[in-house]
Design an enzyme around this catalytic site. Structure first.
Site, short mmCIF file in Angstrom:
data_model
loop_
_atom_site.label_atom_id
_atom_site.label_comp_id
_atom_site.label_asym_id
_atom_site.label_seq_id
_atom_site.Cartn_x
_atom_site.Cartn_y
_atom_site.Cartn_z
N SER A 340 51.40 39.73 20.89
CA SER A 340 50.09 39.82 20.26
C SER A 340 49.43 38.44 20.21
O SER A 340 49.39 37.76 21.22
CB SER A 340 50.23 40.46 18.87
OG SER A 340 49.00 40.94 18.40
N ASP A 454 50.26 46.76 22.25
CA ASP A 454 50.72 45.57 21.54
C ASP A 454 52.24 45.58 21.37
O ASP A 454 52.82 46.54 20.89
CB ASP A 454 50.04 45.53 20.16
CG ASP A 454 50.23 44.21 19.45
OD1 ASP A 454 51.38 43.75 19.34
OD2 ASP A 454 49.22 43.63 19.00
#
Length: 576
Positions: A340, A454
Site C-alpha cells: 500500500s 491492496d
C-alpha cells in the site's frame, strides 16, 4: 606403497575430526583400514531419500546439502559442514534415508560401512556418543523455523560473455568482504593446478574464498563453479543478452546463483529484465561503483539491512520521518519492501531519493493533488483510479522493478485464490498500482488471469518476503496502529438517510464510507502482528494513532512523529 601413502594422508585428514578425537595413532591406522575415501564432484548425489541405510559418511572437505522432495522438485533443507557426519539418522533409527544428500561443491568424504562403524563403536564407544550428539543437534536445527542458512564461504565470479574485467570486480568485492573476515582471492595463474587438499587448507585458513573466472577458460571456470557455495554471473548492462548463444550453467547441487549486472555509472533501462529472462535467474544486482561492492559484500555476509514499510493511509507519511532518522543514524538501507502506501515509500528509497525529494514528492502527490478525488459511478469502486495511475507513472517513471538501484518488492493480494503476490519484477508503476488498490476505493488490477488488490488485505506488513529474499537484519516499520472510527455508537440497523444528514448538520460524526473501506482492507494486520515481530530484528510501531487514515493534511505531524520515535529507539542501540 601408493596405498600406504594414501592411508597415511587419510589419517592426517581425519585425525582432527570430532568423530575420531582421542584415538591413538595405532587405533587411527586400524580405523583407516575400514574407511573408503571418496571424491565427489559438485552436484553428485551421495544417497537418495528412502534408500536403505548402508553406510555413515564423514565430510572431510567441501559442502554437502540435504534435500527433501517437495512435489516434483527437491528443496534444500540443510547443509553439512566439514567434520560433520551424514547418514547417522538412518543408522540410529534403522529406518530408510530421510533426505537426499548431494555435493554442493567438489567434496571429499570418508565412508564407513555399517559393519565397519559397528567395529569402531566397540573399540571406541565415544564415536557413538559423537554420532548421537550430531543427530540431536541436527534435529534441533530442523525444528528451528527461524534459522537462516549460513553465509556462503566460497564464491565464484564467472563472466557470462567476453570483455568482462573479472579481476577488477573481484578486487573490489574481496576488499569489501574483508570487513567481515579474511578473504583469499584464487586466480587461475596461481591456483589452476592446486589439489583439492590444497584448496581445503586455504579454505580452513580464511573466512571467504573467491574463485575468479577467466573468459575462454572453460575448464577453470567449471572448476570454480563446482567449488562455489554461490555463483555470481557477471554481465555488462550495455551488452544485448540476445547475442549470447547459450546461457552458462548456473550452479551445481543447489547452491545459489545470482546475476551481477555491471552498469556504466548509470543504470541502463530495460537491460536487467532482458538479462534476467535470458538467464532464468532472480532479480539482478546492480554494480556501479564501490558503494555497490560494499552492498554486495553485506548481502553475501548476511549483513544486508532490509526495511519493510506497512500500509496505513495518511499515517504512512510517518515512514518519511523514520527513513530520515535511519539515515542520520548511519544505517545504510540495502533492500526494501512494503505494501500500500508502504510500497510507495519502499520504491522511493529504492530509487535513492534524498530526504528533501522524498518529502516534496509525497506532499505534491497526496496533499496537494488528492489522487483519490476522481469519483465515479460505484460499480466496481468509488474512484476511477485513472488519476492515481497517472500520478504513479509521473512520479515513479515507466521503468521496471529490475532497474531499481536497490533490491525492491511490493505486495498485492490476489482475490482469485486469497494469497499474497510478491512483485519483484515487471513495470514498477503497475506493481505499485496493484499494491494500493484498496478494495471498494480503487479498481483492482487485472494481471495474468489474477485480480489484484491492496496487499494489506492479506498482510499489511510483508516481513516474511524480506526475510526470504534478504538474509540479514530486518527492520519493520508499522504505522497501522489502532483504528478508532468516529460515531460507532450501538445501533441495530443503519439510520435512514434523513437522520444521517441531520446528524451531520448537528456535527455528530459517523465513519465515512472511504474510512470504512480503508480500515476493512487492513483488518488482517492485527492478526499477523505477532508473526511480524518474530520475523523482525527491529520492530518499530510508529505512534500515529492520533492521525486519521485519510488525514492527508497531517502530513508534517506524521513525519515528525515517525522521526522522533525512530530516533529515540535507535538511541538505545540496534540488536545486531
Amino acid at each position: 606403497m601408493e596405498r600406504m601413502s594414501r592411508r597415511a594422508e587419510l589419517i592426517e585428514r581425519v585425525a582432527h575430526l570430532p568423530l575420531f578425537a582421542g584415538l591413538e595413532r595405532r587405533a587411527l591406522a586400524r580405523v583407516a583400514e575400514d574407511l573408503d575415501w571418496l571424491a565427489i564432484p559438485g552436484g553428485t548425489e551421495l544417497f537418495h531419500e528412502d534408500d536403505p541405510p548402508d553406510a555413515v559418511y564423514v565430510l572431510i572437505a567441501g559442502s554437502l546439502g540435504a534435500f527433501k522432495a517437495i512435489g516434483s522438485r527437491l528443496e534444500l533443507i540443510g547443509r553439512v559442514a566439514p567434520g560433520e557426519t551424514v547418514g547417522e539418522m538412518a543408522l540410529l533409527s534403522g529406518h530408510r534415508r530421510s533426505a537426499t544428500i548431494r555435493a554442493l561443491r567438489d567434496s571429499e568424504v570418508a565412508c564407513f560401512s555399517l559393519e565397519a562403524f559397528e567395529r569402531l563403536a566397540r573399540v571406541h564407544p565415544e564415536a557413538m556418543l559423537a554420532i548421537a550428539r550430531v543427530a540431536v543437534a541436527r534435529l534441533e536445527r530442523s525444528q528451528d523455523a527461524q534459522r537462516q542458512n549460513p553465509p556462503p564461504r566460497t564464491l565464484a565470479l564467472l563472466p557470462v560473455h567476453e570483455g568482462i574485467d573479472v579481476d577488477a570486480v573481484a578486487s573490489g568485492l574481496c576488499a569489501a568482504l574483508a570487513r567481515y573476515g579474511s578473504v583469499a582471492c584464487l586466480r587461475r595463474a596461481e591456483h589452476g593446478g592446486s589439489s583439492s587438499a590444497e584448496l581445503h587448507r586455504i579454505e580452513q585458513a580464511h573466512r571467504f574464498l573467491c574463485f575468479v573466472g577467466v573468459d575462454g577458460e572453460a575448464a577453470w571456470n567449471e572448476r570454480c563453479r563446482r567449488q562455489a557455495d554461490c555463483v555470481l554471473l557477471l554481465a555488462d548492462a550495455r551488452r544485448a543478452p540476445s547475442s549470447l548463444r547459450q546461457p552458462p550453467p548456473l550452479s551445481v547441487g543447489g547452491q545459489g546463483s545470482a546475476l551481477v549486472l555491471l552498469q556504466p555509472g548509470r543504470i541502463v533501462p530495460g537491460a536487467a529484465r532482458a538479462w534476467r529472462e535470458r538467464l532464468g535467474v532472480g532479480p539482478p544486482f546492480h554494480l556501479r561503483d564501490g558503494a555497490d561492492s560494499e552492498r554486495l559484500a553485506r548481502r553475501l555476509a548476511r549483513r544486508s539491512v532490509g526495511v519493510v514499510f506497512s500500509g496505513g493511509g495518511a499515517r504512512g507519511f510517518a515512514h518519511i520521518g523514520a527513513i530520515r532518522a535511519l539515515r542520520e543514524a548511519g544505517l545504510v538501507i540495502d533492500a526494501v519492501g512494503g505494501t500500500s502506501i508502504g510500497a510507495l515509500m519502499a520504491a522511493a528509497v529504492a530509487l535513492e531519493w534524498e530526504d528533501d525529494t522524498l518529502q516534496q514528492t509525497f506532499h505534491r502527490s497526496f496533499v496537494a493533488t488528492r489522487p483519490l478525488s476522481d469519483y465515479t459511478l460505484p460499480l466496481v469502486s468509488l474512484v476511477a483510479g485513472r488519476k492515481a495511475s497517472r500520478l504513479l507513472r509521473r512520479e515513479f517513471g515507466e521503468g521496471d522493478i529490475e532497474d531499481l538501484p536497490l533490491p525492491f518488492y511490493c505486495v498485492s493480494a490476489d482475490l482469485s485464490d486469497a494469497r499474497a503476490v510478491v512483485h519483484d519484477g515487471g513495470a514498477l508503476w503497475r506493481a505499485l498500482r496493484a499494491s494500493i488498490a484498496i478494495p471498494g476505493i480503487l479498481p483492482p488490477v487485472a494481471s495474468g488471469g489474477r485480480l489484484l488488490v491492496d496487499g494489506g488485505v492479506i498482510d499489511n506488513l510483508p516481513v516474511a518476503a524480506m526475510r526470504a529474499a534478504n538474509q540479514g537484519p530486518v527492520i519493520a516499520l508499522d504505522v497501522a496502529g489502532h483504528h478508532a472510527l468516529a460515531g460507532t455508537r450501538e445501533e441495530t440497523d443503519p439510520p435512514p438517510a434523513w437522520r444521517m444528514l441531520l446528524d451531520h448538520w448537528r456535527g455528530r460524526r459517523r465513519p465515512g464510507l472511504l474510512r470504512i473501506l480503508l480500515r476493512a482492507g487492513m483488518v488482517n494486520s492485527a492478526v499477523t502482528a505477532e508473526q511480524h515481530a518474530a520475523l523482525s530484528d527491529l520492530m518499530l510501531k510508529l505512534p500515529v494513532d492520533h492521525i486519521d487514515l485519510l488525514g492527508w493534511r497531517h502530513f508534517e505531524d506524521a513525519i515528525a512523529a515517525g522521526y522522533a520515535a525512530t530516533r529515540a529507539r535507535l538511541a538505545e542501540g540496534v540488536p545486531w
